[in-house]
Design a protein around this motif. Structure first.
Motif, PDB file in Angstrom:
ATOM      1  N   UNK A 125       0.836  -1.208   0.000  1.00  0.00           N
ATOM      2  CA  UNK A 125       0.000   0.000   0.000  1.00  0.00           C
ATOM      3  C   UNK A 125       0.870   1.257   0.000  1.00  0.00           C
ATOM      4  N   UNK A 126       1.932   1.229   0.789  1.00  0.00           N
ATOM      5  CA  UNK A 126       2.842   2.379   0.856  1.00  0.00           C
ATOM      6  C   UNK A 126       3.524   2.604  -0.485  1.00  0.00           C
ATOM      7  N   UNK A 127       4.052   1.547  -1.090  1.00  0.00           N
ATOM      8  CA  UNK A 127       4.756   1.719  -2.370  1.00  0.00           C
ATOM      9  C   UNK A 127       3.788   2.103  -3.488  1.00  0.00           C
ATOM     10  N   UNK A 132       1.918   6.904  -6.818  1.00  0.00           N
ATOM     11  CA  UNK A 132       0.860   7.855  -7.214  1.00  0.00           C
ATOM     12  C   UNK A 132       1.106   9.275  -6.704  1.00  0.00           C
ATOM     13  N   UNK A 133       2.202   9.513  -6.030  1.00  0.00           N
ATOM     14  CA  UNK A 133       2.452  10.825  -5.422  1.00  0.00           C
ATOM     15  C   UNK A 133       2.328  11.922  -6.479  1.00  0.00           C
ATOM     16  N   UNK A 134       1.396  12.849  -6.315  1.00  0.00           N
ATOM     17  CA  UNK A 134       1.096  13.804  -7.391  1.00  0.00           C
ATOM     18  C   UNK A 134       2.134  14.905  -7.600  1.00  0.00           C
ATOM     19  N   UNK A 151       5.783  12.467   2.773  1.00  0.00           N
ATOM     20  CA  UNK A 151       5.300  11.442   3.712  1.00  0.00           C
ATOM     21  C   UNK A 151       3.919  11.759   4.277  1.00  0.00           C
ATOM     22  N   UNK A 152       3.578  13.043   4.393  1.00  0.00           N
ATOM     23  CA  UNK A 152       2.234  13.391   4.858  1.00  0.00           C
ATOM     24  C   UNK A 152       1.190  12.867   3.881  1.00  0.00           C
ATOM     25  N   UNK A 153       1.468  13.006   2.581  1.00  0.00           N
ATOM     26  CA  UNK A 153       0.546  12.523   1.560  1.00  0.00           C
ATOM     27  C   UNK A 153       0.447  10.997   1.607  1.00  0.00           C
ATOM     28  N   UNK A 154       1.591  10.327   1.752  1.00  0.00           N
ATOM     29  CA  UNK A 154       1.576   8.861   1.852  1.00  0.00           C
ATOM     30  C   UNK A 154       0.781   8.437   3.083  1.00  0.00           C
ATOM     31  N   UNK A 155       0.968   9.145   4.194  1.00  0.00           N
ATOM     32  CA  UNK A 155       0.224   8.837   5.411  1.00  0.00           C
ATOM     33  C   UNK A 155      -1.275   9.003   5.245  1.00  0.00           C
ATOM     34  N   UNK A 156      -1.691   9.986   4.448  1.00  0.00           N
ATOM     35  CA  UNK A 156      -3.122  10.142   4.179  1.00  0.00           C
ATOM     36  C   UNK A 156      -3.657   9.013   3.312  1.00  0.00           C
ATOM     37  N   UNK A 157      -2.850   8.550   2.369  1.00  0.00           N
ATOM     38  CA  UNK A 157      -3.275   7.472   1.483  1.00  0.00           C
ATOM     39  C   UNK A 157      -3.318   6.127   2.202  1.00  0.00           C
ATOM     40  N   UNK A 158      -2.481   5.972   3.213  1.00  0.00           N
ATOM     41  CA  UNK A 158      -2.396   4.719   3.977  1.00  0.00           C
ATOM     42  C   UNK A 158      -2.602   5.068   5.460  1.00  0.00           C
ATOM     43  N   UNK A 159      -3.837   5.340   5.854  1.00  0.00           N
ATOM     44  CA  UNK A 159      -4.088   5.779   7.232  1.00  0.00           C
ATOM     45  C   UNK A 159      -3.705   4.735   8.286  1.00  0.00           C
ATOM     46  N   UNK A 169       7.788  19.772  10.669  1.00  0.00           N
ATOM     47  CA  UNK A 169       7.709  19.229   9.304  1.00  0.00           C
ATOM     48  C   UNK A 169       6.937  20.217   8.438  1.00  0.00           C
ATOM     49  N   UNK A 170       7.558  21.372   8.209  1.00  0.00           N
ATOM     50  CA  UNK A 170       6.923  22.437   7.435  1.00  0.00           C
ATOM     51  C   UNK A 170       6.629  21.923   6.036  1.00  0.00           C
ATOM     52  N   UNK A 171       5.409  22.108   5.591  1.00  0.00           N
ATOM     53  CA  UNK A 171       4.973  21.608   4.291  1.00  0.00           C
ATOM     54  C   UNK A 171       4.105  20.370   4.408  1.00  0.00           C
ATOM     55  N   UNK A 172       4.062  19.765   5.585  1.00  0.00           N
ATOM     56  CA  UNK A 172       3.232  18.562   5.754  1.00  0.00           C
ATOM     57  C   UNK A 172       1.758  18.915   5.686  1.00  0.00           C
ATOM     58  N   UNK A 173       1.413  20.152   5.938  1.00  0.00           N
ATOM     59  CA  UNK A 173       0.025  20.582   5.852  1.00  0.00           C
ATOM     60  C   UNK A 173      -0.362  21.116   4.489  1.00  0.00           C
ATOM     61  N   UNK A 174       0.544  20.968   3.511  1.00  0.00           N
ATOM     62  CA  UNK A 174       0.268  21.470   2.159  1.00  0.00           C
ATOM     63  C   UNK A 174      -0.924  20.768   1.540  1.00  0.00           C
ATOM     64  N   UNK A 175      -1.097  19.509   1.870  1.00  0.00           N
ATOM     65  CA  UNK A 175      -2.204  18.726   1.328  1.00  0.00           C
ATOM     66  C   UNK A 175      -3.377  18.802   2.283  1.00  0.00           C
ATOM     67  N   UNK A 176      -4.540  18.498   1.780  1.00  0.00           N
ATOM     68  CA  UNK A 176      -5.716  18.510   2.640  1.00  0.00           C
ATOM     69  C   UNK A 176      -6.422  17.161   2.536  1.00  0.00           C
ATOM     70  N   UNK A 177      -7.327  16.935   3.462  1.00  0.00           N
ATOM     71  CA  UNK A 177      -8.106  15.702   3.421  1.00  0.00           C
ATOM     72  C   UNK A 177      -8.993  15.740   2.195  1.00  0.00           C
TER      73      UNK A 177
END
Length: 177
Positions: A125-127, A132-134, A151-159, A169-177
């Motif tokens: 799932x992680x790989x 798919x990382x946009x 990694x924030x995006x990967x963490x959202x994809x694999x909760x 981790x500045x930039x980890x909030x760049x993505x949203x739910x």
């Protein structure tokens, strides 16, 4: 007097780097990753280390390492901005038996460690999420996408990873739910 105080603060910030030259900064292993020669279980780890130079006062660089069952090496995935400046994708992958190397002089901390059957289940799932990382070809220090957005995006994809990145981790909030 005020000019002296400002100069002192700037000098302190600029001298905050572990080493002034990235070419000679330590990239030695920190010794906190399970040794793939003796650890047969599957492993997923996420690391964070102070960003290089004065940026380390404010931010960290993060990366993901995975080791399938019986693998002799980890696959490490990270986003690096200077690769984009060279015409390469920001997202890079490499194999190593030492995924916990210092980030240009900064000792990493382990942010997440998943081992055994759970890691074995989550590695595909992680790989797949990494594939798919946009923003694989994009990098912007602030607000992102950057090394912490990844990694924030990967963490959202694999909760199921239950990944929580550090505050710096500045930039980890760049993505949203």
């Amino acid at each position: 007097m005020r000019t002296f105080a400002i100069l002192a603060v700037v000098t302190t910030l600029l001298s905050g780097c572990q080493t002034p030259d990235w070419r000679t900064a330590s990239r030695e292993p920190a010794g906190i990753a399970p040794d793939p020669a003796t650890t047969k279980d599957a492993v997923i780890e996420v690391y964070a280390a102070d960003a290089f130079s004065w940026r380390g006062w404010f931010a960290v660089h993060t990366w993901i390492a995975v080791k399938p069952v019986n693998a002799s090496e980890y696959r490490v995935f990270e986003v690096v901005g200077w690769r984009v400046d060279s015409g390469l994708p920001a997202l890079r992958e490499y194999s190593t038996d030492t995924p916990d190397r210092y980030w240009y002089g900064a000792r990493p901390d382990k942010v997440l460690s998943v081992t055994g059957a759970k890691a074995q289940q989550l590695i595909p799932k992680v790989t797949a999420a990494i594939a798919r990382y946009p923003y694989a070809n994009d990098y912007k220090v602030f607000p992102g996408p950057n090394s912490n957005t990844f990694p924030a995006w990967v963490g959202q994809q694999v909760p199921e990873l239950e990944l929580e990145l550090p505050f710096r981790a500045i930039g980890s909030g760049y993505i949203s739910d």
